[in-house]
Enzyme design. Structure first.
Site, PDB file in Angstrom:
ATOM      1  N   LEU A   8       0.979  -1.227  -0.004  1.00  0.00           N
ATOM      2  CA  LEU A   8       0.035   0.073  -0.024  1.00  0.00           C
ATOM      3  C   LEU A   8       0.923   1.215  -0.082  1.00  0.00           C
ATOM      4  CD1 LEU A   8      -1.733  -2.333   1.699  1.00  0.00           C
ATOM      5  CD2 LEU A   8      -3.327  -0.290   2.235  1.00  0.00           C
ATOM      6  N   ARG A  15       1.819  14.753   6.442  1.00  0.00           N
ATOM      7  CA  ARG A  15       2.607  15.451   7.530  1.00  0.00           C
ATOM      8  C   ARG A  15       3.868  15.370   7.340  1.00  0.00           C
ATOM      9  NH1 ARG A  15       0.707  11.611  12.230  1.00  0.00           N
ATOM     10  NH2 ARG A  15      -0.118  10.409  10.526  1.00  0.00           N
TER      11      ARG A  15
HETATM   12  C1  UD1 Z   1      -4.222   1.167   9.631  1.00  0.00           C
HETATM   13  C2  UD1 Z   1      -4.880   0.011  10.195  1.00  0.00           C
HETATM   14  C3  UD1 Z   1      -4.648  -0.054  11.613  1.00  0.00           C
HETATM   15  C4  UD1 Z   1      -3.220  -0.174  12.079  1.00  0.00           C
HETATM   16  C5  UD1 Z   1      -2.504   0.821  11.322  1.00  0.00           C
HETATM   17  C6  UD1 Z   1      -1.143   0.563  11.610  1.00  0.00           C
HETATM   18  C7  UD1 Z   1      -6.884   0.171   8.820  1.00  0.00           C
HETATM   19  C8  UD1 Z   1      -8.343   0.372   8.574  1.00  0.00           C
HETATM   20  N1  UD1 Z   1      -6.238   0.559   9.852  1.00  0.00           N
HETATM   21  O1  UD1 Z   1      -4.469   2.488  10.231  1.00  0.00           O
HETATM   22  O2  UD1 Z   1      -5.589  -1.209  12.255  1.00  0.00           O
HETATM   23  O3  UD1 Z   1      -3.147  -0.028  13.278  1.00  0.00           O
HETATM   24  O4  UD1 Z   1      -2.733   0.888   9.795  1.00  0.00           O
HETATM   25  O5  UD1 Z   1      -0.375   1.595  10.881  1.00  0.00           O
HETATM   26  O6  UD1 Z   1      -6.565  -0.595   7.840  1.00  0.00           O
HETATM   27  N2  UD1 Z   1      -3.343   3.900   2.234  1.00  0.00           N
HETATM   28  C9  UD1 Z   1      -3.865   3.560   0.854  1.00  0.00           C
HETATM   29  N3  UD1 Z   1      -4.934   4.030   0.391  1.00  0.00           N
HETATM   30  C10 UD1 Z   1      -5.671   4.383   1.426  1.00  0.00           C
HETATM   31  C11 UD1 Z   1      -5.522   4.432   2.615  1.00  0.00           C
HETATM   32  C12 UD1 Z   1      -4.143   4.172   3.030  1.00  0.00           C
HETATM   33  O7  UD1 Z   1      -2.681   3.376   0.198  1.00  0.00           O
HETATM   34  O8  UD1 Z   1      -6.940   4.701   0.812  1.00  0.00           O
HETATM   35  C13 UD1 Z   1      -2.019   3.284   2.821  1.00  0.00           C
HETATM   36  C14 UD1 Z   1      -1.091   4.441   3.105  1.00  0.00           C
HETATM   37  O9  UD1 Z   1      -0.652   4.948   2.244  1.00  0.00           O
HETATM   38  C15 UD1 Z   1      -0.255   3.551   4.228  1.00  0.00           C
HETATM   39  C16 UD1 Z   1      -1.206   2.225   4.533  1.00  0.00           C
HETATM   40  O10 UD1 Z   1      -2.111   2.334   3.605  1.00  0.00           O
HETATM   41  O11 UD1 Z   1       0.753   3.341   3.591  1.00  0.00           O
HETATM   42  C17 UD1 Z   1      -1.794   2.558   6.047  1.00  0.00           C
HETATM   43  O12 UD1 Z   1      -2.641   3.884   5.891  1.00  0.00           O
HETATM   44  P1  UD1 Z   1      -2.952   4.651   7.277  1.00  0.00           P
HETATM   45  O13 UD1 Z   1      -3.876   5.701   7.003  1.00  0.00           O
HETATM   46  O14 UD1 Z   1      -1.369   5.081   8.001  1.00  0.00           O
HETATM   47  O15 UD1 Z   1      -3.289   3.825   8.283  1.00  0.00           O
HETATM   48  P2  UD1 Z   1      -4.407   3.457   9.269  1.00  0.00           P
HETATM   49  O16 UD1 Z   1      -5.871   3.829   8.530  1.00  0.00           O
HETATM   50  O17 UD1 Z   1      -4.261   5.013  10.223  1.00  0.00           O
END
Ligand code: UD1
Ligand code: CA
Length: 454
Positions: A8, A15
């Site tokens: 991902l 930030r």
């Molecule tokens: C997610 C998890 C959470 C976990 C945390 C660990 C979910 C709903 N939650 O949190 O349980 O504790 O990671 O860090 O999955 N990304 C995409 N497309 C999107 C959204 C995110 O590619 O639409 C990618 C981001 O770039 C990143 C990763 O997914 O590399 C995680 O996204 P982030 O927003 O950091 O995770 P959380 O939803 O906060």
């Protein structure tokens, strides 16, 4: 069973406050995403699928040499939505490891344990238990069995006390991903499609969810801002330094050593403080590197001593040489054994034969210097006429007097001597002396000017 890796990498990284997409920010000299791809490659993954969004073309360009499959997530609607974008290219059989482009330090070892633990269950996650898991998705267990992941924003007070959290690293059966992902909903506190909801779906399907912990905690640390990036850089460096020391490298202070690439080394290599090693470098047995040196894509053979503040870039140094302090070896510098290069000597695209010395203030560019020659202080090879570059060839056992300019193309024969201060524009034959300077003038009983009286 074949393994796919899904990374991902679509998030914006707001930030970081940077024009560079987050996954291209460097850790130990390589983009965050590069670390993840390198680890994926070690697992012999059948295919590596990277989900991109923000800064797409830049990210793809940066990895144009890598054999990865790109899937676009134009709108970031959540982690579940991101992985759903891969379904058209995701095999129906085998399993997928799901990783994050901004969690760069996860190791092959941890992922292999996750794969092994998930073989039976078809689904597994990497979790970690910490004192304060604020912000993370919490692991809800019943009788020790994982039941669900609840996101911090959706969790009740009791769930927020849970110290075990989801690191965002999963192993899932591909057939199940094809089945579950289309069923995700976004009815939650953040209005996102949560990948984490597949855990509850697995339980509903009667599966167990396996879990493993990372070998080292920093493996699962993510990067969201520059403070976390700097902290992770330190942890990564400390870990590398520790491994080097365990293998016998003498680092005088591991907290003041940076390796941004790969180091091959012999026995009893000693590295003083504030040294940076970049790219692919090799240090032979008993090589000593003084404080403050920067060494990039360079090979230094056994027994060579490098004094402080010397800079190497794509150079090759023979055995038992003495370099520095303040030497600069630029691309194409090739020094044979026993060569001495002293302070403020710059060598570029030049070979220097066995035992030759250039000990003080010189520029040696596009030169071929034989064995046993002495290049006096201040010697300059004038290799560039403003349009083209030319070679200077110096034979064996030559002696170039101090402050000489050798105007290339020019050839100084074996055993030839150049008098100090000469501007040499024509070839100098073997064993001959050449000098070029105006006659010294002498005025006897010379009276120096006196200070004017006011
Ligand atoms: C997610 C998890 C959470 C976990 C945390 C660990 C979910 C709903 N939650 O949190 O349980 O504790 O990671 O860090 O999955 N990304 C995409 N497309 C999107 C959204 C995110 O590619 O639409 C990618 C981001 O770039 C990143 C990763 O997914 O590399 C995680 O996204 P982030 O927003 O950091 O995770 P959380 O939803 O906060
Ligand atoms: Ca995150």
């Amino acid at each position: 069973m074949s393994t796919s890796v899904i990374i991902l990498a679509a998030g914006k990284g707001t930030r970081m406050r940077s024009t560079l997409p987050k996954v291209l920010q460097p850790l130990a000299g390589r983009p965050l995403l590069k670390h993840v791809i390198e680890t994926a490659k070690k697992l012999n993954a059948k295919n590596i699928i990277t989900i991109f969004g923000h800064g797409g073309p830049l990210v793809q360009q940066a990895f144009s040499e890598e054999n990865v499959q790109w899937v676009e997530q134009a709108e970031q609607l959540g982690t579940g939505h991101a992985v759903k974008m891969t379904l058209p290219v995701l095999p129906q059989d085998g399993v997928s490891l799901i990783l994050s482009g901004d969690v760069p330090c996860v190791t092959q070892d941890t992922l292999q344990r996750l794969l092994d633990a998930s073989t039976q269950t078809g689904i597994g996650i990497v979790t970690l238990t910490v004192d304060d898991a604020t912000g993370y998705g919490r692991i809800v267990r019943k009788n020790g069995q994982i039941q669900a992941i609840v996101e911090h924003k959706d969790a009740n007070d009791e769930q927020r006390q849970i110290k075990e959290f989801n690191t965002g690293i999963y192993c899932v059966n591909n057939a199940k991903l094809h089945q579950w992902l289309p069923q995700l909903s976004n009815e939650n506190a953040q209005g996102e499609y949560y990948l984490t909801d597949i855990i509850a779906m697995a339980i509903a399907d009667g599966l167990d969810v396996a879990s493993v912990e990372p070998t080292l905690a920093f493996e699962v640390e993510g990067v969201n801002d520059r403070i976390q990036l700097a902290a992770l850089e330190r942890e990564f460096q400390q870990d590398q330094a520790k491994k080097l020391m365990q293998q016998g490298v003498h680092l005088i202070d591991p907290s003041r050593f940076d390796l941004r690439g790969h180091l091959t080394f012999g026995q009893d290599v000693r590295i003083d403080i504030n040294v940076i090693i970049e790219g692919d470098c090799e240090l032979g047995d008993h090589v000593e590197i003084g404080a403050g040196c920067i060494i990039k894509n360079t090979k230094i053979a056994a027994g060579t001593k490098v004094q402080p503040y010397s800079i190497f870039d794509n150079a090759v140094v023979g055995a038992d040489a003495q370099i520095g302090p303040f030497a600069r070896l630029r691309p194409g510098a090739k020094l044979a054994n026993d060569v001495h290069i002293g302070n403020f000597v710059e060598v570029k695209n030049s070979s220097i034969g066995i035992g030759s010395k250039a000990n003080h203030f010189s520029y040696l560019g596009d030169a071929e210097i034989g064995a046993g020659s002495n290049i006096g202080a201040g010697t300059i090879t004038c290799n560039y006429d403003g349009a083209n570059k030319f070679k200077t060839i110096i034979g064996d056992a030559a002696f170039i007097g101090s402050n000489s300019s050798l105007v290339a193309p020019v050839h100084i024969g074996h055993g030839a001597t150049v008098g100090a201060g000469s501007v040499i524009t024509r070839d100098v034959a073997e064993n001959s002396l050449a000098f070029e300077r105006s006659k010294q003038v002498a005025k006897e009983n010379y009276q120096r000017p006196q200070k004017l009286k006011k």
